[in-house]
Design a protein around this motif. Structure first.
Motif, mmCIF file in Angstrom:
data_model
loop_
_atom_site.group_PDB
_atom_site.id
_atom_site.type_symbol
_atom_site.label_atom_id
_atom_site.label_comp_id
_atom_site.label_asym_id
_atom_site.label_seq_id
_atom_site.Cartn_x
_atom_site.Cartn_y
_atom_site.Cartn_z
ATOM 1 N N SER A 70 24.884 44.716 42.220
ATOM 2 C CA SER A 70 26.035 44.828 41.260
ATOM 3 C C SER A 70 27.428 44.258 42.328
ATOM 4 C CB SER A 70 26.678 45.385 40.531
ATOM 5 O OG SER A 70 25.558 46.132 39.557
ATOM 6 N N LYS A 71 28.501 43.763 41.039
ATOM 7 C CA LYS A 71 29.961 43.550 41.885
ATOM 8 C C LYS A 71 30.741 44.729 41.288
ATOM 9 C CE LYS A 71 29.162 38.605 42.478
ATOM 10 N NZ LYS A 71 30.171 37.702 42.553
ATOM 11 N N ILE A 72 31.682 44.890 42.230
ATOM 12 C CA ILE A 72 32.995 45.813 41.860
ATOM 13 C C ILE A 72 33.956 44.867 42.480
ATOM 14 C CG2 ILE A 72 31.843 48.039 41.899
ATOM 15 C CD1 ILE A 72 33.508 48.690 44.359
ATOM 16 N N SER A 73 34.996 45.159 41.263
ATOM 17 C CA SER A 73 36.268 44.355 41.606
ATOM 18 C C SER A 73 38.099 45.976 42.416
ATOM 19 C CB SER A 73 37.729 44.721 40.259
ATOM 20 O OG SER A 73 36.383 43.161 40.100
ATOM 21 N N ILE A 74 37.720 45.950 43.466
ATOM 22 C CA ILE A 74 38.899 46.942 45.024
ATOM 23 C C ILE A 74 40.125 46.274 44.584
ATOM 24 C CG2 ILE A 74 38.878 47.737 46.980
ATOM 25 C CD1 ILE A 74 36.210 46.803 47.271
ATOM 26 N N ARG A 75 41.420 46.909 44.184
ATOM 27 C CA ARG A 75 42.883 47.037 44.231
ATOM 28 C C ARG A 75 43.518 47.294 45.241
ATOM 29 N NH1 ARG A 75 44.964 46.014 39.244
ATOM 30 N NH2 ARG A 75 43.317 46.893 38.203
ATOM 31 N N ASN A 76 43.962 46.073 45.657
ATOM 32 C CA ASN A 76 44.718 45.978 47.333
ATOM 33 C C ASN A 76 45.847 47.519 47.038
ATOM 34 O OD1 ASN A 76 46.987 45.380 48.431
ATOM 35 N ND2 ASN A 76 45.509 44.091 49.467
ATOM 36 N N VAL A 77 45.992 47.903 47.343
ATOM 37 C CA VAL A 77 46.934 48.860 47.178
ATOM 38 C C VAL A 77 48.501 48.352 47.926
ATOM 39 C CG1 VAL A 77 45.024 50.716 47.738
ATOM 40 C CG2 VAL A 77 46.883 49.850 49.596
ATOM 41 N N GLU A 78 48.816 47.729 48.173
ATOM 42 C CA GLU A 78 49.748 47.496 48.448
ATOM 43 C C GLU A 78 50.245 46.256 47.116
ATOM 44 O OE1 GLU A 78 50.547 46.243 52.545
ATOM 45 O OE2 GLU A 78 50.409 47.762 52.953
ATOM 46 N N THR A 79 49.720 44.877 47.261
ATOM 47 C CA THR A 79 49.800 44.060 46.092
ATOM 48 C C THR A 79 49.059 43.943 45.025
ATOM 49 O OG1 THR A 79 47.849 42.457 46.974
ATOM 50 C CG2 THR A 79 49.870 42.786 48.016
ATOM 51 N N GLY A 80 48.400 45.020 44.839
ATOM 52 C CA GLY A 80 47.511 45.177 43.810
ATOM 53 C C GLY A 80 46.425 43.785 42.904
ATOM 54 N N GLU A 81 46.404 42.793 44.212
ATOM 55 C CA GLU A 81 45.582 41.599 43.552
ATOM 56 C C GLU A 81 44.078 42.703 44.299
ATOM 57 O OE1 GLU A 81 44.558 38.116 46.653
ATOM 58 O OE2 GLU A 81 45.984 38.702 47.286
ATOM 59 N N VAL A 82 43.117 41.826 43.537
ATOM 60 C CA VAL A 82 41.913 42.181 43.852
ATOM 61 C C VAL A 82 41.001 41.196 43.635
ATOM 62 C CG1 VAL A 82 40.269 42.868 41.234
ATOM 63 C CG2 VAL A 82 42.182 43.093 41.114
ATOM 64 N N HIS A 83 39.750 41.924 44.461
ATOM 65 C CA HIS A 83 38.630 41.543 45.054
ATOM 66 C C HIS A 83 37.854 42.074 45.231
ATOM 67 C CE1 HIS A 83 41.981 40.010 48.148
ATOM 68 N NE2 HIS A 83 42.317 41.266 48.411
ATOM 69 N N GLU A 84 36.357 41.256 44.611
ATOM 70 C CA GLU A 84 35.173 41.638 44.332
ATOM 71 C C GLU A 84 34.993 41.775 45.688
ATOM 72 O OE1 GLU A 84 33.533 39.304 41.826
ATOM 73 O OE2 GLU A 84 34.772 39.756 40.483
ATOM 74 N N ALA A 85 32.849 42.230 45.426
ATOM 75 C CA ALA A 85 32.620 43.385 46.709
ATOM 76 C C ALA A 85 31.045 42.327 46.038
ATOM 77 C CB ALA A 85 33.188 44.643 47.327
ATOM 78 N N LEU A 86 29.965 43.232 46.449
ATOM 79 C CA LEU A 86 28.581 43.239 46.364
ATOM 80 C C LEU A 86 27.676 44.401 46.661
ATOM 81 C CD1 LEU A 86 26.306 41.981 45.107
ATOM 82 C CD2 LEU A 86 25.976 40.736 47.372
#
Length: 169
Positions: free
Chosen positions: A70-86
């Motif tokens: 599965s993939k999850i999205s993690i929000r950058n704590v400073e910028t709000g940018e979202v990163h996906e991880a497997l």
């Protein structure tokens, strides 16, 4: 629109948010599978979910857990940018909603973090419901060494039995 920008706009509308600590770990050698049996290569963004979600009476063997891959999205704590991880591994030292990622992803999500960042939000990409864990926001912290950012990886054969919405194979 850049995909991470689009994701940051749509993410709150699509899934249940989880909140916990973010730590990092060093996965085994390249292509060495985690508890899910999924190999990885440098440059991949990978995550280990709490043993509470990864192991339950329904899925005592992490390799058979549908959360694997599965993939999850993690929000950058400073910028709000979202990163996906497997999802490829289990974090034995993580509290229920805490996650453990590879160091490269940790540095993207929390570039000024000291190895542990509290209150990081993450969400599952996709639909479906899975058993294990409570599925609510606990704000719990993960285990591991907060000075180095390292958490324990590995497997477990115990866990909860409630529903965690959104996780899929």
């Amino acid at each position: 629109m850049h995909s991470s920008t689009l994701a940051s706009v749509l993410l709150p509308l699509l899934a249940t948010a989880y909140r916990g600590d973010l730590t990092y770990y060093t996965p085994g050698p390249d292509s060495n599978p985690g508890s899910c049996g999924i190999g990885w290569t440098p440059g991949m963004d990978i995550v280990a979910l709490s043993h509470i979600y990864m192991h339950s009476s329904e899925y005592p063997n992490g390799n058979l857990n549908p959360r694997c891959g599965s993939k999850i999205s993690i929000r950058n704590v400073e910028t709000g940018e979202v990163h996906e991880a497997l999802v490829i591994d289990t974090c034995m030292g993580c509290a229920e909603e805490s996650i453990d990622v590879n160091e490269e992803l940790f540095n993207k999500v929390a570039p000024h973090g000291d190895g542990r960042v509290h209150g990081v939000e993450w969400e599952v990409v996709g639909g479906g419901e899975m058993t294990g864990g409570s599925g609510g926001s606990t704000g719990g912290s993960s285990g591991g060494d907060s000075s180095s950012g390292s958490s324990d990886g590995g497997t477990s054969t115990t866990g909860g039995g409630a529903v965690m919405p959104g996780l899929r194979a």
